[in-house]
Design a protein around this motif. Structure first.
Motif, PDB file in Angstrom:
ATOM      1  N   GLY A  10      33.538  59.808 179.256  1.00 41.97           N
ATOM      2  CA  GLY A  10      34.152  58.896 180.223  1.00 41.97           C
ATOM      3  C   GLY A  10      33.997  57.442 179.806  1.00 41.97           C
ATOM      4  N   GLY A  12      35.169  54.509 180.518  1.00 41.88           N
ATOM      5  CA  GLY A  12      35.875  53.630 181.458  1.00 41.88           C
ATOM      6  C   GLY A  12      35.113  52.328 181.646  1.00 41.88           C
ATOM      7  N   LYS A  13      35.223  51.762 182.862  1.00 42.29           N
ATOM      8  CA  LYS A  13      34.678  50.414 183.092  1.00 42.29           C
ATOM      9  C   LYS A  13      33.175  50.325 182.826  1.00 42.29           C
ATOM     10  CE  LYS A  13      34.692  46.593 186.459  1.00 42.29           C
ATOM     11  NZ  LYS A  13      33.659  45.911 185.752  1.00 42.29           N
ATOM     12  N   ILE A  14      32.396  51.222 183.421  1.00 42.17           N
ATOM     13  CA  ILE A  14      30.935  51.054 183.284  1.00 42.17           C
ATOM     14  C   ILE A  14      30.461  51.410 181.875  1.00 42.17           C
ATOM     15  CG2 ILE A  14      30.219  53.347 184.139  1.00 42.17           C
ATOM     16  CD1 ILE A  14      28.545  49.912 184.777  1.00 42.17           C
ATOM     17  N   GLN A  37      39.437  60.251 178.509  1.00 44.35           N
ATOM     18  CA  GLN A  37      40.863  60.506 178.711  1.00 44.35           C
ATOM     19  C   GLN A  37      41.668  59.220 178.691  1.00 44.35           C
ATOM     20  OE1 GLN A  37      40.754  62.771 182.369  1.00 44.35           O
ATOM     21  NE2 GLN A  37      40.157  64.642 181.288  1.00 44.35           N
ATOM     22  N   GLY A  38      40.995  58.089 178.548  1.00 37.84           N
ATOM     23  CA  GLY A  38      41.725  56.819 178.515  1.00 37.84           C
ATOM     24  C   GLY A  38      41.612  56.180 177.141  1.00 37.84           C
ATOM     25  N   CYS A  66      29.687  59.223 182.256  1.00 32.75           N
ATOM     26  CA  CYS A  66      30.202  58.018 182.915  1.00 32.75           C
ATOM     27  C   CYS A  66      31.581  58.272 183.505  1.00 32.75           C
ATOM     28  CB  CYS A  66      30.273  56.869 181.929  1.00 32.75           C
ATOM     29  SG  CYS A  66      28.733  56.544 181.075  1.00 32.75           S
ATOM     30  N   ARG A  72      32.329  65.961 187.813  1.00 34.73           N
ATOM     31  CA  ARG A  72      31.225  65.728 186.874  1.00 34.73           C
ATOM     32  C   ARG A  72      30.277  66.935 186.793  1.00 34.73           C
ATOM     33  NH1 ARG A  72      28.024  60.818 188.480  1.00 34.73           N
ATOM     34  NH2 ARG A  72      29.629  59.405 187.730  1.00 34.73           N
ATOM     35  N   GLU A  89      25.414  59.110 185.432  1.00 35.14           N
ATOM     36  CA  GLU A  89      25.634  57.894 186.232  1.00 35.14           C
ATOM     37  C   GLU A  89      25.528  58.230 187.713  1.00 35.14           C
ATOM     38  OE1 GLU A  89      25.985  54.912 186.978  1.00 35.14           O
ATOM     39  OE2 GLU A  89      26.190  53.834 185.105  1.00 35.14           O
ATOM     40  N   LYS A  90      25.306  57.209 188.506  1.00 35.90           N
ATOM     41  CA  LYS A  90      25.296  57.400 189.951  1.00 35.90           C
ATOM     42  C   LYS A  90      26.721  57.405 190.471  1.00 35.90           C
ATOM     43  CE  LYS A  90      26.630  54.210 191.795  1.00 35.90           C
ATOM     44  NZ  LYS A  90      27.913  53.422 191.770  1.00 35.90           N
ATOM     45  N   HIS A 118      20.939  52.972 188.538  1.00 38.71           N
ATOM     46  CA  HIS A 118      20.757  51.764 187.708  1.00 38.71           C
ATOM     47  C   HIS A 118      20.148  50.592 188.449  1.00 38.71           C
ATOM     48  CE1 HIS A 118      24.301  49.575 189.301  1.00 38.71           C
ATOM     49  NE2 HIS A 118      24.907  50.753 189.339  1.00 38.71           N
ATOM     50  N   TRP A 151      35.303  45.217 191.206  1.00 35.54           N
ATOM     51  CA  TRP A 151      34.373  46.132 190.541  1.00 35.54           C
ATOM     52  C   TRP A 151      34.987  47.490 190.231  1.00 35.54           C
ATOM     53  CZ3 TRP A 151      30.158  44.253 188.415  1.00 35.54           C
ATOM     54  CH2 TRP A 151      29.727  43.005 188.858  1.00 35.54           C
ATOM     55  N   HIS A 152      36.066  47.816 190.921  1.00 35.64           N
ATOM     56  CA  HIS A 152      36.708  49.131 190.695  1.00 35.64           C
ATOM     57  C   HIS A 152      38.224  48.972 190.661  1.00 35.64           C
ATOM     58  CE1 HIS A 152      32.894  51.251 191.181  1.00 35.64           C
ATOM     59  NE2 HIS A 152      32.636  50.333 192.096  1.00 35.64           N
ATOM     60  N   GLN A 155      41.000  52.000 190.696  1.00 31.72           N
ATOM     61  CA  GLN A 155      40.328  53.311 190.616  1.00 31.72           C
ATOM     62  C   GLN A 155      40.636  54.136 191.868  1.00 31.72           C
ATOM     63  OE1 GLN A 155      36.182  52.706 189.701  1.00 31.72           O
ATOM     64  NE2 GLN A 155      36.629  51.648 187.796  1.00 31.72           N
ATOM     65  N   TRP A 157      40.218  57.209 192.392  1.00 32.23           N
ATOM     66  CA  TRP A 157      39.222  58.251 192.706  1.00 32.23           C
ATOM     67  C   TRP A 157      38.231  57.813 193.763  1.00 32.23           C
ATOM     68  CZ3 TRP A 157      34.232  56.752 191.853  1.00 32.23           C
ATOM     69  CH2 TRP A 157      33.986  55.785 190.879  1.00 32.23           C
ATOM     70  N   ASP A 168      29.838  54.008 197.247  1.00 29.57           N
ATOM     71  CA  ASP A 168      29.661  53.960 195.787  1.00 29.57           C
ATOM     72  C   ASP A 168      28.747  52.783 195.408  1.00 29.57           C
ATOM     73  OD1 ASP A 168      30.795  55.076 193.024  1.00 29.57           O
ATOM     74  OD2 ASP A 168      30.654  52.904 192.932  1.00 29.57           O
TER      75      ASP A 168
HETATM   76  N1  NAI Z   1      32.629  50.105 188.007  1.00 31.12           N
HETATM   77  C1  NAI Z   1      31.356  49.734 188.025  1.00 31.12           C
HETATM   78  O1  NAI Z   1      31.048  48.534 188.048  1.00 31.12           O
HETATM   79  C2  NAI Z   1      30.255  50.745 188.017  1.00 31.12           C
HETATM   80  C3  NAI Z   1      30.483  52.112 188.064  1.00 31.12           C
HETATM   81  N2  NAI Z   1      29.426  52.992 188.061  1.00 31.12           N
HETATM   82  C4  NAI Z   1      29.644  54.439 188.163  1.00 31.12           C
HETATM   83  O2  NAI Z   1      30.154  54.923 186.946  1.00 31.12           O
HETATM   84  C5  NAI Z   1      31.049  56.011 187.182  1.00 31.12           C
HETATM   85  C6  NAI Z   1      32.380  55.689 186.529  1.00 31.12           C
HETATM   86  O3  NAI Z   1      32.857  54.500 187.086  1.00 31.12           O
HETATM   87  P1  NAI Z   1      33.875  53.557 186.292  1.00 31.12           P
HETATM   88  O4  NAI Z   1      33.497  53.427 184.884  1.00 31.12           O
HETATM   89  O5  NAI Z   1      33.979  52.337 187.106  1.00 31.12           O
HETATM   90  O6  NAI Z   1      35.202  54.446 186.413  1.00 31.12           O
HETATM   91  P2  NAI Z   1      36.512  54.396 185.513  1.00 31.12           P
HETATM   92  O7  NAI Z   1      37.570  55.073 186.308  1.00 31.12           O
HETATM   93  O8  NAI Z   1      36.751  53.020 185.018  1.00 31.12           O
HETATM   94  O9  NAI Z   1      36.124  55.267 184.243  1.00 31.12           O
HETATM   95  C7  NAI Z   1      36.043  56.662 184.248  1.00 31.12           C
HETATM   96  C8  NAI Z   1      36.431  57.162 182.859  1.00 31.12           C
HETATM   97  O10 NAI Z   1      36.206  58.566 182.804  1.00 31.12           O
HETATM   98  C9  NAI Z   1      37.279  59.167 182.094  1.00 31.12           C
HETATM   99  N3  NAI Z   1      37.345  60.565 182.495  1.00 31.12           N
HETATM  100  C10 NAI Z   1      37.617  61.076 183.728  1.00 31.12           C
HETATM  101  N4  NAI Z   1      37.510  62.416 183.708  1.00 31.12           N
HETATM  102  C11 NAI Z   1      37.155  62.760 182.450  1.00 31.12           C
HETATM  103  C12 NAI Z   1      36.889  64.007 181.793  1.00 31.12           C
HETATM  104  N5  NAI Z   1      36.937  65.162 182.458  1.00 31.12           N
HETATM  105  N6  NAI Z   1      36.556  63.970 180.495  1.00 31.12           N
HETATM  106  C13 NAI Z   1      36.479  62.816 179.812  1.00 31.12           C
HETATM  107  N7  NAI Z   1      36.716  61.596 180.381  1.00 31.12           N
HETATM  108  C14 NAI Z   1      37.057  61.596 181.675  1.00 31.12           C
HETATM  109  C15 NAI Z   1      38.497  58.347 182.475  1.00 31.12           C
HETATM  110  O11 NAI Z   1      39.500  58.481 181.500  1.00 31.12           O
HETATM  111  C16 NAI Z   1      37.887  56.942 182.504  1.00 31.12           C
HETATM  112  O12 NAI Z   1      37.947  56.363 181.220  1.00 31.12           O
HETATM  113  C17 NAI Z   1      31.122  56.173 188.698  1.00 31.12           C
HETATM  114  O13 NAI Z   1      30.250  57.188 189.094  1.00 31.12           O
HETATM  115  C18 NAI Z   1      30.654  54.822 189.227  1.00 31.12           C
HETATM  116  O14 NAI Z   1      30.016  54.935 190.491  1.00 31.12           O
HETATM  117  C19 NAI Z   1      28.146  52.549 187.925  1.00 31.12           C
HETATM  118  C20 NAI Z   1      27.873  51.233 187.846  1.00 31.12           C
HETATM  119  C21 NAI Z   1      28.883  50.213 187.965  1.00 31.12           C
END
Ligand code: NAI
Ligand SMILES: O=C1O[C@@H]([C@H](O)CO)[C@H](O)[C@H]1O
Length: 308
Positions: A10, A12-14, A37-38, A66, A72, A89-90, A118, A151-152, A155, A157, A168
Motif C-alpha cells: 500500500g 499511498g499517502k502515509i 495498486q497506485g 499501509c 487488511r 498501520e492503525k 504511531h 490529511w485524507h 480517500q 474508503w 481514523d
Molecule cells: N493519511 C495520513 O495522514 C495517515 C494515514 N494513516 C493510516 O494509514 C492507512 C493508509 O492511509 P493512507 O496512506 O492515507 O491511504 P491511501 O488511500 O493514500 O493509500 C492506500 C494505498 O493502499 C493501496 N492499496 C489498497 N488496497 C491494496 C491492496 N489490496 N494491495 C496493495 N495495495 C493496496 C492503494 O493503492 C493506496 O496506494 C490507513 O489505515 C490510515 O489510517 C496513518 C497515519 C497518517
C-alpha cells in the motif's frame, strides 16, 4: 548484522510521507519490494498484489501494511501464514474480531507483530507518561480536530463502512490516552454525527471513564479548517499536563518541557526492529476496542452531506 528485508503493502499517502523515509533512514531495514495498486515506489521491485510479491519477489523477512483498514485482515493473514513479521498501520483492521484473530495468529506463527499506534511515539509522550505515573488524576479533556481534505484527500474508503470517519484520526488520541492512563477506559456515551451521504461520522463527542470514575471527554472533528488542533489536557491534583501538536509538545502548568527529538515513524521502526530481535510482539487492542464501543453505545445524528 544483516538488515531486516522488508516488503511494504500500500504505497499511498502515509507510506510516501512517513514509512519509506523512516525505513530508508534506518540501516537495520532494507526495503526490497512494494505491493501497491497506485503509483509505484521508486528504487525497489513493485508488484500489483501481496500474493505476487510473496510468490515472485525477492525474499523478505517482514512486511509493513499501509493499505486502508478494510481488506487488511486477509492481507496480514497471508503474510503471517508465510512466516513474515508484520507491522500494521492503525487502525489495525476493520473490526475488533479481525484484530484479535491477528494477535492469535501472530502468536501461533512465532513471528513478531506490531500494531503501529504511531501517535504513541510522538516526542512528548514518554515524558508525559513518566510525569503522570506518580500523580493523582482528576480529569482528561481530548480535542482532536483536523481537516479531512488535508490529511485524507480524495480517500473514499474513509467514509465507507470500516473506514471509521473521524475516528481514523480520533483513534490516535485514544491510543495516547490509553498509553498514558493506568487503567482500562470505558465508553459511557457517544454522539456520532454522520453526514447523510456517508457511512462514518465526521464528528463525535465521547464520555469515557475508568474503573475509578476518572472523567474523560473527547471531541473529534474532521471538518475543522486548515490548522489542526490535536490536544490532550490532563488535570491532576499536583498540576495540569498538556500535550499539543499530537504529542509533539508537552507542557506542565503552562511551562514547556524538553522532549525527545525523534520523529514518530523513526521510533515506530526502531521499536519494530527491537521486537523482532526480542522475538516479541506489541499488538494492543484497546484503542480499537474504544472505537468499537463508541459505535455500540453511540447515538447517531445525521448532519449535512460531506463533499471532498
Ligand atoms: N493519511 C495520513 O495522514 C495517515 C494515514 N494513516 C493510516 O494509514 C492507512 C493508509 O492511509 P493512507 O496512506 O492515507 O491511504 P491511501 O488511500 O493514500 O493509500 C492506500 C494505498 O493502499 C493501496 N492499496 C489498497 N488496497 C491494496 C491492496 N489490496 N494491495 C496493495 N495495495 C493496496 C492503494 O493503492 C493506496 O496506494 C490507513 O489505515 C490510515 O489510517 C496513518 C497515519 C497518517
Ligand atoms: O493517523 C493519522 O494521523 C493523522 C495525521 O497524519 C497526524 O498525525 C491523520 O489524519 C490520520 O490518518
Amino acid at each position: 548484522m544483516q538488515p531486516i528485508r522488508l516488503g511494504l503493502v500500500g504505497y499511498g499517502k502515509i507510506a510516501q510521507d512517513q514509512h519509506v523515509p523512516a525505513i530508508l533512514a534506518n540501516p537495520a531495514f532494507q526495503l526490497v519490494s512494494v505491493a501497491t495498486q497506485g503509483q509505484p515506489c521508486a528504487g525497489v521491485e513493485n508488484f500489483r498484489s501481496l500474493g505476487e510479491l510473496l510468490a515472485s519477489g525477492p525474499q523478505v523477512d517482514a512486511i509493513a501494511f499501509c493499505t486502508p483498514p478494510q481488506g487488511r485482515f486477509a492481507l496480514v493473514q497471508e503474510a503471517l501464514a508465510a512466516g513474515k513479521h508484520v507491522l500494521v498501520e492503525k487502525p489495525p483492521c476493520a473490526t475488533l474480531g479481525e484484530a484479535m484473530a491477528l494477535v492469535q495468529q501472530t502468536r501461533e506463527q512465532g513471528v513478531s507483530g506490531l500494531f503501529a499506534w504511531h501517535s504513541r511515539y510522538a516526542p512528548g509522550i514518554e515524558a508525559a507518561r513518566q510525569w503522570l505515573a506518580t500523580r493523582t488524576l482528576q480529569s482528561v479533556q481530548i480535542d482532536w480536530k483536523e481537516d479531512v481534505r488535508k490529511w485524507h484527500p480524495g480517500q473514499a474508503w474513509i467514509w465507507q463502512p470500516g473506514g471509521l470517519g473521524v475516528f481514523d484520526p480520533g483513534i490516535n488520541a485514544l491510543s495516547i490516552a490509553t498509553h498514558l492512563l493506568p487503567l482500562p477506559l470505558f465508553v459511557a456515551s457517544a454522539e456520532l454525527r454522520v453526514p447523510d451521504n456517508c457511512q462514518s461520522p465526521i464528528a463525535a463527542s465521547l464520555k469515557m471513564a475508568d474503573a475509578r470514575h476518572l472523567d474523560i471527554r473527547a471531541e473529534f472533528d474532521f471538518d475543522h479548517g486548515h490548522d489542526e488542533l490535536w490536544g490532550i489536557e490532563i488535570r491532576c491534583a499536583e498540576g495540569v499536563l498538556r500535550l499539543d501538536n499530537g504529542g509533539a509538545l508537552l507542557s506542565i502548568d503552562g511551562v514547556r518541557q524538553a522532549v525527545s527529538e525523534e520523529g514518530e515513524y523513526a521510533a515506530v521502526y526502531r521499536h519494530f526492529q527491537q521486537l523482532i530481535a526480542d522475538k516479541a510482539s506489541d499488538m494492543d487492542l484497546q484503542p480499537l476496542r474504544l472505537v468499537a464501543d463508541s459505535f455500540f453505545v453511540g447515538s447517531r445524528r445525521l448532519v449535512a452531506p460531506f463533499y471532498d
